[in-house]
Scaffold this motif. Structure first.
Motif, short mmCIF file in Angstrom:
data_model
loop_
_atom_site.label_atom_id
_atom_site.label_comp_id
_atom_site.label_asym_id
_atom_site.label_seq_id
_atom_site.Cartn_x
_atom_site.Cartn_y
_atom_site.Cartn_z
N ASP A 89 0.90 -1.36 -0.01
CA ASP A 89 -0.01 -0.05 0.25
C ASP A 89 0.89 1.18 0.19
N ARG A 90 1.02 2.08 -1.08
CA ARG A 90 1.78 3.20 -1.03
C ARG A 90 1.34 4.36 -0.29
N PHE A 91 2.16 5.12 -0.01
CA PHE A 91 1.98 6.57 0.54
C PHE A 91 2.00 7.50 -0.30
N PHE A 92 0.97 8.30 -0.09
CA PHE A 92 0.63 9.84 -0.83
C PHE A 92 0.82 10.68 0.31
N LEU A 93 0.78 11.78 -0.28
CA LEU A 93 0.45 13.14 0.66
C LEU A 93 -0.79 13.93 0.72
N ALA A 94 -1.54 14.04 1.48
CA ALA A 94 -2.74 14.87 1.43
C ALA A 94 -2.38 16.36 1.91
N VAL A 95 -2.68 17.37 0.91
CA VAL A 95 -2.27 18.49 1.37
C VAL A 95 -3.48 19.54 1.00
N PRO A 96 -3.55 20.73 1.53
CA PRO A 96 -4.69 21.64 1.04
C PRO A 96 -4.73 21.98 -0.20
N ALA A 97 -5.78 22.06 -0.97
CA ALA A 97 -5.91 21.94 -2.55
C ALA A 97 -5.20 23.37 -3.04
N GLY A 98 -5.24 24.37 -2.36
CA GLY A 98 -4.27 25.67 -2.92
C GLY A 98 -2.95 25.77 -2.51
N VAL A 115 6.60 14.89 -4.31
CA VAL A 115 7.38 15.54 -3.31
C VAL A 115 8.60 14.89 -2.71
N PRO A 116 9.87 15.53 -2.71
CA PRO A 116 10.73 14.58 -2.08
C PRO A 116 10.54 14.51 -0.52
N PRO A 117 11.07 13.43 0.01
CA PRO A 117 10.66 13.20 1.48
C PRO A 117 11.73 14.08 2.16
N GLU A 118 12.59 14.86 1.80
CA GLU A 118 13.06 15.74 2.58
C GLU A 118 12.72 17.21 2.42
N SER A 119 11.56 17.37 1.92
CA SER A 119 10.96 18.68 1.58
C SER A 119 10.61 19.31 2.85
N PRO A 120 11.10 20.49 2.91
CA PRO A 120 10.81 21.29 4.50
C PRO A 120 9.32 21.42 4.63
N ALA A 121 8.67 21.60 3.32
CA ALA A 121 7.00 21.58 3.58
C ALA A 121 6.56 20.63 4.34
N LEU A 122 7.32 19.41 4.85
CA LEU A 122 6.64 18.30 5.46
C LEU A 122 6.85 18.64 6.98
N GLU A 123 7.44 19.87 7.28
CA GLU A 123 7.57 20.18 8.75
C GLU A 123 6.00 20.59 9.21
N ARG A 124 5.09 20.49 8.32
CA ARG A 124 3.75 20.82 8.63
C ARG A 124 3.11 19.54 8.78
N LEU A 125 3.85 18.46 9.13
CA LEU A 125 3.13 17.16 8.85
C LEU A 125 2.24 16.88 10.45
N MET A 126 1.15 16.34 9.95
CA MET A 126 0.13 16.01 11.19
C MET A 126 0.14 14.70 11.38
N GLY A 128 -2.28 21.97 7.87
CA GLY A 128 -1.10 21.22 7.94
C GLY A 128 -1.51 20.23 6.68
N VAL A 129 -0.28 19.24 6.47
CA VAL A 129 -0.40 18.07 5.84
C VAL A 129 -0.44 16.84 6.47
N THR A 130 -0.72 15.56 5.92
CA THR A 130 -0.60 14.33 6.37
C THR A 130 -0.24 13.18 5.52
N LEU A 131 0.44 12.04 5.82
CA LEU A 131 0.57 10.98 5.01
C LEU A 131 -0.78 10.10 4.73
N ILE A 132 -0.80 9.56 3.53
CA ILE A 132 -2.32 9.06 3.27
C ILE A 132 -2.14 7.72 2.53
N PRO A 133 -2.72 6.50 2.91
CA PRO A 133 -2.25 5.41 2.53
C PRO A 133 -2.88 5.33 0.89
#
Length: 302
Positions: A166-175, A184-195, A239-244
């Protein structure tokens, strides 16, 4: 005649394992007052103290330590009698207790349940949704026949049968402009907002492993108990979150939410079916695994 009950011996075993009334009650699946009452009744019938209570600590008495191996043997014999009684029945018939983790249940069960009903109409399926640690405990105690969770499971007493990746994607605000150009690279600074989900959910640990080089500062402020709650928070810009992948299809229909991929190789989890070794229902568990594997593409494409 003393007249100890099987329930009292089960509660005794749980308390001997945990040395904590609250944890023992959780392990036994009852309230703490119910467990305490049965232990007190057991002590009354045996006319001896079994556990010393001192503040928050619990200690077994010499009498309890002497009784423990015998009670464990009695309970093991009872469980063996229960499983032996099933040997004459056709496969996948009668009661089957199946556990499943919350980040799989709502996406897998709508596909699995109709297939099981179609193939095995005499099967009486009982479901329990819980985090992995609880499912492992219940299976070890014989309260579940099998459970569905994510690997790895560091439990030598279990047999695990991989079902699908089951691969992982990222759920983010649409805009959100930070994710305008996926992947998205796994080292992206935007992932600091991960919930993250709260402690105990395996998806929390998997998210931290995927984004290991980034410190998710948002997790200090938010701790949700379900993936659905996290996705609502993402849709509102928190924020953003990991989604299967199995949840990505239904989530993509949500307003103000966008599902974006990670860079290749995309992170993933392996979903498995697990059950106790030396279990009479081994063949049934293998059959159940085959049915779920056959649904692999349908589940992930839903």
């Amino acid at each position: 005649m003393i007249g100890l009950t099987v329930r009292q011996m089960q509660y005794f075993e749980a308390l001997a394992q945990t040395l904590h009334f609250g944890r023992a009650a959780k392990l036994a699946g009852v309230s703490q007052p119910a467990l305490s009452s049965q232990i007190a009744e057991m002590e009354l019938r045996l006319n001896c103290r079994l556990f010393e209570r001192g503040g928050k600590s619990v200690r077994m008495t010499d009498e309890a330590l002497a009784m423990l191996p015998r009670i464990e043997r009695i309970l093991a014999d009872i469980r063996e009698i229960e499983t032996t009684a099933r040997r004459g029945r056709p496969a996948m018939e009668g009661r089957f207790r199946l556990g499943i983790i919350p980040t799989v249940a709502p996406y897998l069960l709508p596909h699995v349940l109709p297939e099981l009903k179609r193939h095995f109409p005499a099967l009486q399926l009982e479901l329990r949704e819980a985090v992995t640690a609880s499912l492992v405990e219940d299976t070890a105690l014989g309260k579940l026949d099998a459970f569905i969770a994510a690997l790895p499971l560091d439990q030598p007493g279990l047999i695990t049968e991989p079902l699908f990746s089951d691969r992982f994607f990222l759920a983010v605000p649409a805009g959100d402009p930070a994710f305008a150009s996926p992947p998205v690279p796994p080292e992206s600074p935007a992932l600091e907002r991960l919930m993250l989900l709260e402690e105990g959910h395996c998806l929390r640990e998997q998210a931290l492993a995927v984004c290991g080089s980034v410190r998710p500062v948002a997790m200090a402020s938010y701790g949700a108990t379900s993936l659905t709650t996290l996705l609502q928070m993402v849709a509102h810009g928190l924020g953003v979150t990991l989604i299967p992948e199995m949840a990505a299809g239904p989530a993509s229909a949500m307003r103000d939410l966008k599902i974006v991929p990670f860079q290749e190789p995309m992170p993933q989890r392996t979903i498995c079916l697990a059950w106790r070794r030396n279990k009479v229902r081994h063949d049934e568990c293998v059959e159940l695994a085959k049915i779920i594997r056959a649904l692999d593409e349908a589940v992930l494409a839903a």
